[in-house]
Scaffold this motif. Sequence first.
Motif, PDB file in Angstrom:
ATOM      1  N   GLY A 520     -41.506 -45.343 -57.677  1.00 40.28           N
ATOM      2  CA  GLY A 520     -41.175 -45.283 -59.098  1.00 40.28           C
ATOM      3  C   GLY A 520     -40.668 -46.621 -59.609  1.00 40.28           C
ATOM      4  N   ALA A 521     -39.829 -47.284 -58.801  1.00 41.67           N
ATOM      5  CA  ALA A 521     -39.300 -48.594 -59.201  1.00 41.67           C
ATOM      6  C   ALA A 521     -40.413 -49.631 -59.298  1.00 41.67           C
ATOM      7  N   ILE A 522     -41.354 -49.617 -58.340  1.00 42.77           N
ATOM      8  CA  ILE A 522     -42.472 -50.558 -58.374  1.00 42.77           C
ATOM      9  C   ILE A 522     -43.315 -50.334 -59.617  1.00 42.77           C
ATOM     10  N   SER A 523     -43.558 -49.069 -59.950  1.00 39.83           N
ATOM     11  CA  SER A 523     -44.367 -48.744 -61.131  1.00 39.83           C
ATOM     12  C   SER A 523     -43.702 -49.251 -62.403  1.00 39.83           C
ATOM     13  N   ILE A 524     -42.397 -49.033 -62.528  1.00 38.68           N
ATOM     14  CA  ILE A 524     -41.670 -49.455 -63.730  1.00 38.68           C
ATOM     15  C   ILE A 524     -41.598 -50.981 -63.819  1.00 38.68           C
ATOM     16  N   ILE A 525     -41.321 -51.647 -62.686  1.00 38.92           N
ATOM     17  CA  ILE A 525     -41.233 -53.112 -62.682  1.00 38.92           C
ATOM     18  C   ILE A 525     -42.589 -53.731 -63.030  1.00 38.92           C
ATOM     19  N   THR A 526     -43.681 -53.174 -62.477  1.00 39.59           N
ATOM     20  CA  THR A 526     -45.019 -53.669 -62.814  1.00 39.59           C
ATOM     21  C   THR A 526     -45.291 -53.504 -64.298  1.00 39.59           C
ATOM     22  N   PHE A 527     -44.906 -52.362 -64.839  1.00 42.74           N
ATOM     23  CA  PHE A 527     -45.083 -52.084 -66.264  1.00 42.74           C
ATOM     24  C   PHE A 527     -44.349 -53.117 -67.118  1.00 42.74           C
ATOM     25  N   LEU A 528     -43.073 -53.350 -66.809  1.00 43.02           N
ATOM     26  CA  LEU A 528     -42.274 -54.292 -67.592  1.00 43.02           C
ATOM     27  C   LEU A 528     -42.758 -55.727 -67.412  1.00 43.02           C
ATOM     28  N   ALA A 529     -43.143 -56.088 -66.183  1.00 46.04           N
ATOM     29  CA  ALA A 529     -43.614 -57.452 -65.927  1.00 46.04           C
ATOM     30  C   ALA A 529     -44.927 -57.718 -66.663  1.00 46.04           C
ATOM     31  N   THR A 530     -45.813 -56.730 -66.683  1.00 45.98           N
ATOM     32  CA  THR A 530     -47.085 -56.899 -67.383  1.00 45.98           C
ATOM     33  C   THR A 530     -46.858 -57.096 -68.870  1.00 45.98           C
ATOM     34  N   LEU A 531     -45.951 -56.313 -69.438  1.00 42.48           N
ATOM     35  CA  LEU A 531     -45.630 -56.472 -70.859  1.00 42.48           C
ATOM     36  C   LEU A 531     -44.987 -57.830 -71.128  1.00 42.48           C
ATOM     37  N   ALA A 532     -44.081 -58.239 -70.249  1.00 42.63           N
ATOM     38  CA  ALA A 532     -43.339 -59.485 -70.476  1.00 42.63           C
ATOM     39  C   ALA A 532     -44.234 -60.713 -70.368  1.00 42.63           C
ATOM     40  N   PHE A 533     -45.175 -60.702 -69.405  1.00 41.42           N
ATOM     41  CA  PHE A 533     -46.003 -61.886 -69.168  1.00 41.42           C
ATOM     42  C   PHE A 533     -47.309 -61.878 -69.953  1.00 41.42           C
ATOM     43  N   ALA A 534     -47.617 -60.772 -70.627  1.00 41.54           N
ATOM     44  CA  ALA A 534     -48.863 -60.720 -71.409  1.00 41.54           C
ATOM     45  C   ALA A 534     -48.911 -61.897 -72.383  1.00 41.54           C
ATOM     46  N   PRO A 535     -50.057 -62.550 -72.552  1.00 34.75           N
ATOM     47  CA  PRO A 535     -51.384 -62.136 -72.098  1.00 34.75           C
ATOM     48  C   PRO A 535     -51.749 -62.534 -70.668  1.00 34.75           C
ATOM     49  N   HIS A 536     -50.815 -63.070 -69.883  1.00 34.11           N
ATOM     50  CA  HIS A 536     -51.117 -63.451 -68.502  1.00 34.11           C
ATOM     51  C   HIS A 536     -50.945 -62.208 -67.623  1.00 34.11           C
ATOM     52  N   LEU A 537     -51.926 -61.313 -67.691  1.00 30.73           N
ATOM     53  CA  LEU A 537     -51.808 -60.013 -67.040  1.00 30.73           C
ATOM     54  C   LEU A 537     -51.831 -60.113 -65.525  1.00 30.73           C
ATOM     55  N   ASP A 538     -52.441 -61.173 -64.983  1.00 26.23           N
ATOM     56  CA  ASP A 538     -52.510 -61.306 -63.535  1.00 26.23           C
ATOM     57  C   ASP A 538     -51.116 -61.404 -62.917  1.00 26.23           C
ATOM     58  N   LYS A 539     -50.163 -61.953 -63.666  1.00 30.79           N
ATOM     59  CA  LYS A 539     -48.804 -62.082 -63.120  1.00 30.79           C
ATOM     60  C   LYS A 539     -48.173 -60.716 -62.914  1.00 30.79           C
ATOM     61  N   GLY A 540     -48.380 -59.807 -63.860  1.00 29.42           N
ATOM     62  CA  GLY A 540     -47.832 -58.461 -63.713  1.00 29.42           C
ATOM     63  C   GLY A 540     -48.406 -57.759 -62.504  1.00 29.42           C
ATOM     64  N   ILE A 541     -49.724 -57.892 -62.301  1.00 27.59           N
ATOM     65  CA  ILE A 541     -50.359 -57.254 -61.147  1.00 27.59           C
ATOM     66  C   ILE A 541     -49.853 -57.872 -59.849  1.00 27.59           C
TER      67      ILE A 541
END
Length: 736
Positions: A520-541
């Motif tokens: 659950g923590a990994i899912s939430i952190i990935t979600f927040l990181a993807t939003l924060a780094f967008a449009p650089h989506l590769d960083k979130g992944i």
Amino acid sequence: MGTLVLRMVPFFGWIKTYSTENLKMDFMAGLTVALVLIPQSMAYAQLAGLPPYYGLYASFLPPLVAALFGSSRQLSTGPVAVVSLMTAASLEPLATAGSESYIAYAVLLALAVGIFQLSLGVLRLGLVVNFLSHPVVAGFTNAAAIIIATSQLSKMFGVSVDSAKHHYQTIINVAQAAMHYTHWPTLALGTFAFALMYLLKRMTPRVPNVLVAVALTTIFAWGTGFEHNTTVGVASLAAPKANEAIDSYNAAMQAQLDLAARRTALTVAMEEAEKHNERFAMVDEEHELRRLSLEMDIAKNQARNIKASLRGMLFQGVPGANGGMKFYPEGSPLPSGTASDGRTWRIGVGNAPLDPMAVTMIGGGTVVGAVPGGLPALSVPHFDLKVMLRLLPNAAIIALLGFMEAISIAKAMAAKTGQSLDPNQELIGQGLANILGAFGKSYPVSGSFSRSAVNLQAGALTGFSSVFTSAFVLAALLFFTPLLHHLPQCTLAAVIMMAVIGLIQPAGFLHSWKVAKYDGAISIITFLATLAFAPHLDKGIMIGVVLSLGVFLYRNMRPSVSSLARTEQGELRDATRFGLDLCTHVDMVRFNGPLFFANASFLDEAITSRLLSKKRLKHIVLVAKGINDMDASGEEALGLVIERCRSRGVDISLAGVNDTVMAIMDRSGLLDKIGRDHIYTNMEKALCTVHAGAHCGSDEARCPLTTACQLSSRPSVQQTRAHAYAAAGATRNGRP
């Protein structure tokens, strides 16, 4: 040979049993999917930063190739939202969206994605997709859906803004532009299209809601003159500030072109200097290159600021006597005897310098515009090694993410239809679709969940339904492109928003948390990181993947090691978890996980701590059924544990050893070191053998390793052995 042929050309297996009834079903399914695909692909192409008609190019060859060479018979391949967004994120640092170089890079990216997927499929490495764990994909998909939906707000409000460094900054700019001016007919039409698609999907799922919305809004835009543009010279702008801004904007754009040319020449000079090992020249040219890059950044920022100022200028138009138009700043007094036409006009500013003699003035909404008719010219993509190397990391991510989406959809449909599915063959199909699609000017594609569901519901029986879909797209390119001219951009935005709204599933976070808190923590952190780094989506992944691998390594470095005792029902369970008492003489230690270099010392620490804390311990039974593999470090650590235990007068046995580990111990000689008579097939056989000897002379009131009914204050050796036999339901002759 027959199996090999079917692996190379899977559609041969469909032809054998193909019938006229199959043809009818596939034909109708292909037509139904095409009616959804044509407008949807144009919307996704814009999401990727490409002209809309490139979505049609990506819908011609890829669906056909993927269907013929993949293993799924109902998977519909083509442009999809997430891959389109990833394409834009990958190419944005390299070129301006919509430019010729941007389009060339998009085609090259499709080629790179296809080569990566095809290579994985040929080498039978489809399992590599498992690096993208479910929590990572869930977090990324939810964030990507929000990014995709919000990226269409500018088209819904009828405003134009440039992309900022971060996606949230772009949304703030859109909100500010919308507060300054909103084109209400555009917002109303886009809202109508979205509401219509939503209602039709809920009330009449079989009706192609996308096609209905596109047809109605296009007819409306054509009939009402929704697009209302005119071209004038700067002399028609009675606004000195606008004229000055246009001059400044053109100067800034020209400065960028000049600086780019100088930088290109300097790069060539640096390569020559490096070739001849001219170090001082290299240092000078590198310094000059950095200075030019800084000047270019300043020119870009200047052009961006002027462009935003020009886009924010609002004008009122006054028709002239000769049919021309004169434009005055909104709110300013008009010349006596003149009247405004009632529209609010804006200056159309793109990514190119403005022609002072032909400035586009926008007085209505925006539409797709002219769509080139005919097929794209089939050609080999221009191969640029430097660009390809820059694209490779993003191509790998897009390839894995796109394939995961495709194979998930294919598996879900295979479960309903009962067909067999080969993930590696699907990789080959998707790879060939992207490679051959690149020859037809396609950008990266993947399997579509929504269109695959439509394909299945429409009765598709084989992959020939996708062949018919490609044929209908071909017909649209050849004969029907003029009908797409008046398609409103806000409708395409509504199509995208409608397509991705189903990807937003907050329940997925809660489900992952319930299964395992770290997931659950990994899912939430990935979600927040993807939003924060967008449009650089590769960083979130990448953050999500690194966290998943980190948790995996941590769990394997510190696997669960527990001591067992019996419950009231007679089952051997973790004593700590169930609050059970432990035997003072026998410790049944269960090790869950492979025994390898990363956790070998952890087993040593676990056993040593028991030796130090249990002074009356006589025998340790290592329950090894959870040890599914062992390397040299693990084998050495297990040998040291056995030596340490026996040197302290504590015997040790193994129970439940699997064949793989048994073979390793036999080859290494560890099996003879332990003693073959100390290896037991299961826990009960080990317990009934060692229990009696370990409890000889014991004053233990009741051993927690026996059942609750076996009570005795001071059992004799014979009583203890009998109790152990009764608890195990076995005899001592049960040794392997």
